[in-house]
Design a protein around this motif. Structure first.
Motif, short mmCIF file in Angstrom:
data_model
loop_
_atom_site.label_atom_id
_atom_site.label_comp_id
_atom_site.label_asym_id
_atom_site.label_seq_id
_atom_site.Cartn_x
_atom_site.Cartn_y
_atom_site.Cartn_z
N VAL A 153 0.85 -1.20 0.00
CA VAL A 153 0.00 0.00 0.00
C VAL A 153 0.88 1.24 0.00
N ALA A 154 1.91 1.23 0.82
CA ALA A 154 2.82 2.38 0.89
C ALA A 154 3.51 2.60 -0.45
N ARG A 155 3.88 1.51 -1.12
CA ARG A 155 4.54 1.63 -2.42
C ARG A 155 3.63 2.30 -3.43
N ASP A 156 2.36 1.88 -3.47
CA ASP A 156 1.40 2.48 -4.40
C ASP A 156 1.24 3.97 -4.13
N ARG A 157 1.17 4.34 -2.85
CA ARG A 157 1.00 5.74 -2.51
C ARG A 157 2.24 6.56 -2.85
N PHE A 158 3.41 5.98 -2.66
CA PHE A 158 4.65 6.68 -3.01
C PHE A 158 4.76 6.89 -4.51
N VAL A 159 4.45 5.85 -5.27
CA VAL A 159 4.52 5.96 -6.74
C VAL A 159 3.57 7.04 -7.22
N LEU A 178 10.48 2.18 9.97
CA LEU A 178 11.69 1.67 9.33
C LEU A 178 11.38 0.46 8.44
N GLN A 179 10.43 -0.34 8.85
CA GLN A 179 10.04 -1.51 8.06
C GLN A 179 9.57 -1.09 6.68
N LEU A 184 10.74 0.24 0.73
CA LEU A 184 10.61 1.24 -0.34
C LEU A 184 11.95 1.82 -0.78
N LYS A 185 13.05 1.26 -0.28
CA LYS A 185 14.33 1.91 -0.52
C LYS A 185 14.67 2.03 -2.00
N ASP A 186 14.21 1.09 -2.84
CA ASP A 186 14.50 1.19 -4.27
C ASP A 186 13.74 2.35 -4.90
N ILE A 187 12.49 2.57 -4.47
CA ILE A 187 11.70 3.68 -5.00
C ILE A 187 12.30 5.00 -4.57
N ALA A 215 19.84 0.64 8.93
CA ALA A 215 20.94 0.74 7.98
C ALA A 215 20.45 1.20 6.61
N ASP A 216 19.25 0.75 6.22
CA ASP A 216 18.68 1.20 4.94
C ASP A 216 18.41 2.70 4.95
N LEU A 217 17.88 3.19 6.07
CA LEU A 217 17.62 4.63 6.19
C LEU A 217 18.91 5.43 6.10
#
Length: 235
Positions: A153-159, A178-179, A184-187, A215-217
């Motif tokens: 859901v977060a990915r769709d909203r970010f896109v 953070l999860q 979403l780090k690739d987006i 670490a991703d952040l």
């Protein structure tokens, strides 16, 4: 220890108490400690909210908390005492997609204020244009307060947000965990617009630097593709 004003209010709200506007307190809290160090010119409060009179700025029926009133004039007085020249006013979740209180705060402050709006799919481009002229410079995806922890859901909203912001000199701000950031780090890494994570990116101090997603952040920040607001430390 003596309970703080904020702690009392948050405890009352958490217990389901109703807090009529200004019934207990005459005005929003102001700092009492005199600043005894040099604050650099242009110092900025990067995250604050304006809560106007509910009769003028109705609260969203689906909100998860009810705030006390905090007026633009009180914010400006606080910033003068703290020697903060600039401010970024963010539309809080209690207003849904109604940005009127934020825009009022920007108007009252003047040239040293900018704002972050909350929009949805029905918000027309003409409204974004008007808000841009009024000082809005980004949109906020409040995933945490809205209970959105599903990475899909977060990915769709970010896109969707990236597509709408692509042609504007704005950024995307998100309150999330953070999860979700890790998912979403690739987006974020490929986003053509800046991404800002508020409230420490959802990191929890008690869990230290080894918590999943931290670490991703840090990698996103080091790459220059993301920023983190040092805000909301009380939570």
């Amino acid at each position: 220890p003596m309970i703080t004003r904020r702690g009392f209010l948050l405890g009352s709200i958490g217990a389901g108490a109703l807090l009529p506007a200004r019934s207990m307190l005459a005005k929003a809290a102001q700092p009492e400690t005199v600043i005894n160090f040099e604050v650099p010119p242009g110092a900025c409060d990067c995250h604050t909210h304006i809560f106007g009179d509910p009769a003028k700025y109705p609260l969203y029926s689906g909100r998860t908390y009810t705030p006390e009133i905090a007026l633009p004039e009180e914010m400006n007085a606080m910033h003068r005492l703290l020697h903060l020249q600039r401010v970024v006013i963010v539309t809080p979740s209690v207003y849904g997609t109604d940005n009127a209180s934020t825009l009022d705060g920007i108007r009252t402050r003047g040239a040293d204020a900018r704002g972050i709006a909350v929009i949805n799919d029905q918000t027309p481009e003409s409204e974004l244009d008007a808000m841009g002229r009024a000082g809005i410079r980004g949109i906020r995806l409040n995933l945490s307060t809205g209970g959105t922890n599903d990475p899909d859901v977060a990915r769709d909203r970010f896109v969707g947000a990236i597509e709408r912001m692509r042609g504007r000199d704005w950024h995307i701000q998100s309150f999330t965990s953070l999860q979700v950031i890790a998912a979403l780090k690739d987006i974020v890494a490929s986003s053509p617009v800046p991404v800002v994570f508020d409230h420490f990116g959802g990191a929890k101090a008690v869990l230290g630097t080894q918590q999943p997603g931290f670490a991703d952040l840090l990698a996103l920040v080091r790459s220059g593709k993301a920023y983190v607001k040092i805000s909301g430390a009380y939570s």
